[in-house]
Design a protein around this motif. Structure first.
Motif, mmCIF file in Angstrom:
data_model
loop_
_atom_site.group_PDB
_atom_site.id
_atom_site.type_symbol
_atom_site.label_atom_id
_atom_site.label_comp_id
_atom_site.label_asym_id
_atom_site.label_seq_id
_atom_site.Cartn_x
_atom_site.Cartn_y
_atom_site.Cartn_z
ATOM 1 N N VAL A 105 45.291 36.639 30.946
ATOM 2 C CA VAL A 105 44.077 35.831 31.540
ATOM 3 C C VAL A 105 44.339 35.180 32.762
ATOM 4 C CG1 VAL A 105 42.474 33.973 30.854
ATOM 5 C CG2 VAL A 105 42.993 35.455 28.968
ATOM 6 N N HIS A 106 45.529 34.423 32.754
ATOM 7 C CA HIS A 106 45.666 33.784 34.129
ATOM 8 C C HIS A 106 45.995 34.595 35.478
ATOM 9 C CE1 HIS A 106 48.286 31.378 36.944
ATOM 10 N NE2 HIS A 106 47.353 30.318 36.376
ATOM 11 N N ARG A 107 46.383 35.940 34.868
ATOM 12 C CA ARG A 107 46.567 37.015 35.922
ATOM 13 C C ARG A 107 45.236 37.513 36.557
ATOM 14 N NH1 ARG A 107 49.646 40.076 33.591
ATOM 15 N NH2 ARG A 107 48.235 41.923 33.088
ATOM 16 N N TYR A 108 44.414 37.789 35.606
ATOM 17 C CA TYR A 108 42.847 38.093 35.964
ATOM 18 C C TYR A 108 42.192 36.999 36.678
ATOM 19 C CZ TYR A 108 43.382 42.507 33.084
ATOM 20 O OH TYR A 108 43.882 43.419 32.555
ATOM 21 N N LEU A 109 42.247 35.735 36.137
ATOM 22 C CA LEU A 109 41.712 34.767 36.775
ATOM 23 C C LEU A 109 42.226 34.230 38.188
ATOM 24 C CD1 LEU A 109 41.532 32.157 33.837
ATOM 25 C CD2 LEU A 109 39.460 33.601 34.684
ATOM 26 N N THR A 110 43.540 34.566 38.349
ATOM 27 C CA THR A 110 43.927 34.070 39.659
ATOM 28 C C THR A 110 44.097 35.017 40.872
ATOM 29 O OG1 THR A 110 46.029 33.995 38.844
ATOM 30 C CG2 THR A 110 45.094 32.038 38.642
ATOM 31 N N ARG A 111 44.347 36.324 40.150
ATOM 32 C CA ARG A 111 44.367 37.495 41.061
ATOM 33 C C ARG A 111 43.434 38.476 41.177
ATOM 34 N NH1 ARG A 111 50.633 39.038 39.642
ATOM 35 N NH2 ARG A 111 51.619 36.988 39.624
ATOM 36 N N THR A 112 42.392 38.461 40.419
ATOM 37 C CA THR A 112 41.053 39.442 40.652
ATOM 38 C C THR A 112 39.954 38.483 40.645
ATOM 39 O OG1 THR A 112 40.743 39.787 38.225
ATOM 40 C CG2 THR A 112 42.615 40.776 38.927
ATOM 41 N N ALA A 113 38.727 39.347 40.917
ATOM 42 C CA ALA A 113 37.367 38.579 40.726
ATOM 43 C C ALA A 113 36.734 39.170 39.355
ATOM 44 C CB ALA A 113 36.508 39.049 41.959
ATOM 45 N N MET A 114 37.449 39.851 38.303
ATOM 46 C CA MET A 114 37.177 40.454 37.340
ATOM 47 C C MET A 114 35.922 39.316 36.508
ATOM 48 S SD MET A 114 39.055 41.833 34.059
ATOM 49 C CE MET A 114 39.776 42.933 35.009
ATOM 50 N N PRO A 115 34.723 39.743 36.224
ATOM 51 C CA PRO A 115 34.003 39.011 35.629
ATOM 52 C C PRO A 115 34.714 38.360 34.213
ATOM 53 C CG PRO A 115 32.677 40.660 36.278
ATOM 54 C CD PRO A 115 34.295 41.047 36.308
ATOM 55 N N LEU A 116 34.086 37.218 33.769
ATOM 56 C CA LEU A 116 34.660 36.539 32.426
ATOM 57 C C LEU A 116 34.455 37.192 31.537
ATOM 58 C CD1 LEU A 116 34.198 32.604 33.161
ATOM 59 C CD2 LEU A 116 36.077 33.964 33.903
ATOM 60 N N HIS A 117 33.296 37.726 31.328
ATOM 61 C CA HIS A 117 33.140 38.642 30.118
ATOM 62 C C HIS A 117 34.154 40.080 29.929
ATOM 63 C CE1 HIS A 117 30.448 41.209 32.840
ATOM 64 N NE2 HIS A 117 30.829 41.946 31.939
ATOM 65 N N GLU A 118 34.305 40.577 31.228
ATOM 66 C CA GLU A 118 35.244 41.506 31.151
ATOM 67 C C GLU A 118 36.764 41.167 30.771
ATOM 68 O OE1 GLU A 118 35.267 44.042 34.474
ATOM 69 O OE2 GLU A 118 33.150 44.379 34.498
ATOM 70 N N ILE A 119 37.128 39.952 31.225
ATOM 71 C CA ILE A 119 38.588 39.518 30.842
ATOM 72 C C ILE A 119 38.480 39.282 29.520
ATOM 73 C CG2 ILE A 119 40.152 37.445 31.163
ATOM 74 C CD1 ILE A 119 39.057 37.063 34.059
ATOM 75 N N SER A 120 37.278 38.783 28.868
ATOM 76 C CA SER A 120 37.302 38.366 27.467
ATOM 77 C C SER A 120 37.558 39.581 26.672
ATOM 78 C CB SER A 120 36.139 37.729 27.031
ATOM 79 O OG SER A 120 35.991 37.306 25.744
ATOM 80 N N ALA A 121 36.897 40.642 26.843
ATOM 81 C CA ALA A 121 37.215 41.948 26.333
ATOM 82 C C ALA A 121 38.459 42.454 26.537
ATOM 83 C CB ALA A 121 35.979 42.764 26.640
ATOM 84 N N ALA A 122 39.076 42.331 27.713
ATOM 85 C CA ALA A 122 40.270 43.229 28.152
ATOM 86 C C ALA A 122 41.344 42.494 27.479
ATOM 87 C CB ALA A 122 40.552 42.917 29.523
ATOM 88 N N VAL A 123 41.163 41.270 26.651
ATOM 89 C CA VAL A 123 42.418 40.631 25.977
ATOM 90 C C VAL A 123 41.948 40.625 24.583
ATOM 91 C CG1 VAL A 123 43.386 39.262 28.122
ATOM 92 C CG2 VAL A 123 41.620 38.258 26.516
ATOM 93 N N GLY A 124 40.908 41.169 24.158
ATOM 94 C CA GLY A 124 40.462 41.461 22.690
ATOM 95 C C GLY A 124 39.776 40.466 22.100
ATOM 96 N N PHE A 125 39.470 39.607 22.955
ATOM 97 C CA PHE A 125 38.204 38.498 22.493
ATOM 98 C C PHE A 125 36.920 39.038 22.132
ATOM 99 C CE2 PHE A 125 40.911 34.926 24.787
ATOM 100 C CZ PHE A 125 41.606 34.694 23.781
ATOM 101 N N ALA A 126 36.397 38.591 21.004
ATOM 102 C CA ALA A 126 34.998 39.319 20.302
ATOM 103 C C ALA A 126 33.836 38.784 21.565
ATOM 104 C CB ALA A 126 34.827 38.958 19.075
ATOM 105 N N GLU A 127 34.027 37.365 21.845
ATOM 106 C CA GLU A 127 33.020 36.855 22.618
ATOM 107 C C GLU A 127 33.631 35.855 23.811
ATOM 108 O OE1 GLU A 127 30.788 34.479 19.995
ATOM 109 O OE2 GLU A 127 32.254 33.351 19.399
ATOM 110 N N GLN A 128 32.981 35.805 24.817
ATOM 111 C CA GLN A 128 33.486 34.899 25.925
ATOM 112 C C GLN A 128 33.647 33.548 25.721
ATOM 113 O OE1 GLN A 128 31.464 35.649 29.727
ATOM 114 N NE2 GLN A 128 31.809 33.517 30.231
ATOM 115 N N ALA A 129 32.708 33.015 24.614
ATOM 116 C CA ALA A 129 33.115 31.651 24.318
ATOM 117 C C ALA A 129 34.746 31.292 23.785
ATOM 118 C CB ALA A 129 32.289 31.266 23.037
ATOM 119 N N THR A 130 35.106 32.398 23.079
ATOM 120 C CA THR A 130 36.480 32.285 22.784
ATOM 121 C C THR A 130 37.663 32.253 23.848
ATOM 122 O OG1 THR A 130 36.137 33.756 20.774
ATOM 123 C CG2 THR A 130 38.577 33.378 21.271
ATOM 124 N N LEU A 131 37.405 33.063 24.932
ATOM 125 C CA LEU A 131 38.202 32.668 26.082
ATOM 126 C C LEU A 131 37.814 31.235 26.812
ATOM 127 C CD1 LEU A 131 39.470 34.053 28.648
ATOM 128 C CD2 LEU A 131 37.375 34.628 29.672
#
Length: 331
Positions: free
Chosen positions: A285-311
């Motif tokens: 998550v830290h790598r995606y947040l600091t090195r990409t512009a990936m939307p938060l909902h995509e980051i959440s799914a990419a690490v296996g979270f069921a919803e963005q609120a968990t992120l």
């Protein structure tokens, strides 16, 4: 990268009337790499070979021509695992797990559709060998991924469109003739847009015994730093997070051990499965947040979270602030 990455180069160049040996020497490569599969060559050097050759031969679609020549045999024992996995998803897990047998600069992953279409998913392809990315190598890579999917799931595997994060040098028509679908230029990432349920596609004729033998071989040649059990577990979680839920039963199956054995061996090394998963998620998550512009909902799914609120809750636990605050702080 293993020199198998330029398998077929000589045939492509010969068909264009060029001198493959001379082109290899021009970029400082021994022509032997064109005829052997297991010579280790820097990824950037193979990329330079394709770029220089495309220019010298006035062939803007050289990378796609390479992809058309490449067969699964280029992947050696990994190919055996791919065609003998029960589903496309388990094939993708194997790619994530064992791709470093060939290279450590290519990264792939199945992600939610960037456009938010619940019926689609994105199979992302990226290379860490410079910016802007080498066009011919990217063409060869994403083209080979497409042909691999055709091989394991059938010609009608459901490709919707192809999205490129770089400016191609060949015409759009050439790409669309190769892939057979619309090609979109200017995307944030390079990916194949496939059906959301692509991972569940069964692979016909899969042989579990052949798959197990190939996996055992690749496990035996993993880099030394991955020989410890905790390291191997961590690597599997990290490399398959986008494909397989980070559950003990899934990782145990990839390690060919039972769940209790996995739990016991991790405990013996002073670690725990939940701790490993949390560490991998935090770093990812830290790598995606600091090195990409990936939307938060995509980051959440990419690490296996069921919803963005968990992120959001996890970010507060890890760093004491929201994901957006972490991203702003790195700007």
């Amino acid at each position: 990268m293993r020199s198998a990455g330029v398998k077929g180069f000589r045939a492509v160049v010969d068909a264009l009337g060029g001198d493959a040996d001379a082109l290899a020497r021009r970029v400082g490569l021994d022509p032997a790499v064109l005829d052997e599969d297991d010579i280790l060559v820097p990824d950037w050097k193979l990329a330079e070979l394709l770029e220089e050759s495309a220019h010298a031969l006035a062939c803007p679609d050289l990378g796609l021509r390479m992809a058309a020549r490449h067969g699964l045999d280029m992947l050696g024992p990994l190919a055996i695992i791919l065609v003998n996995s029960p589903t496309a998803g388990e094939s993708l897990s194997a790619v994530a797990r064992y791709l470093r047998f060939h290279t450590d600069t290519i990264h792939v992953g199945l992600r939610p559709d960037p456009g938010g279409d619940a019926q689609s998913a994105a199979f992302v392809y990226a290379m860490d060998i410079g910016a802007p990315p080498p066009v011919q190598s990217m063409d060869a890579g994403i083209g080979f991924v497409h042909r691999t999917f055709v091989e394991i799931a059938g010609a009608d595997y459901g490709l919707h469109s192809v999205h490129l994060a770089y400016e191609p040098v060949a015409s759009r028509d050439v790409y669309e003739a190769f892939f057979g679908v619309p090609v979109v230029v200017g995307s944030a990432q390079t990916y194949l847009r496939v059906p959301a349920d692509f991972a569940s596609t069964p692979i016909a004729g899969a042989d579990a015994a052949n798959r197990a033998r190939a996996m055992a071989y690749l496990e035996s040649v993993l880099p030394p730093e991955l020989e410890d059990f905790t390291g191997r577990t961590r690597a599997i979680v990290q490399e398959t997070l986008a494909y397989v839920p980070p559950q003990m039963k899934n990782v145990a199956r990839l390690l060919n051990v039972g769940e209790r054995t996995l739990q016991r061996r991790l405990a013996e090394q002073g670690s725990g499965f939940a701790e490993i998963v949390d560490d991998v998620r935090r770093e990812t998550v830290h790598r995606y947040l600091t090195r990409t512009a990936m939307p938060l909902h995509e980051i959440s799914a990419a690490v296996g979270f069921a919803e963005q609120a968990t992120l959001t809750r996890s970010a507060r636990r890890w760093w004491g602030e929201t994901p957006r605050a972490v991203r702003r702080g790195s700007a």
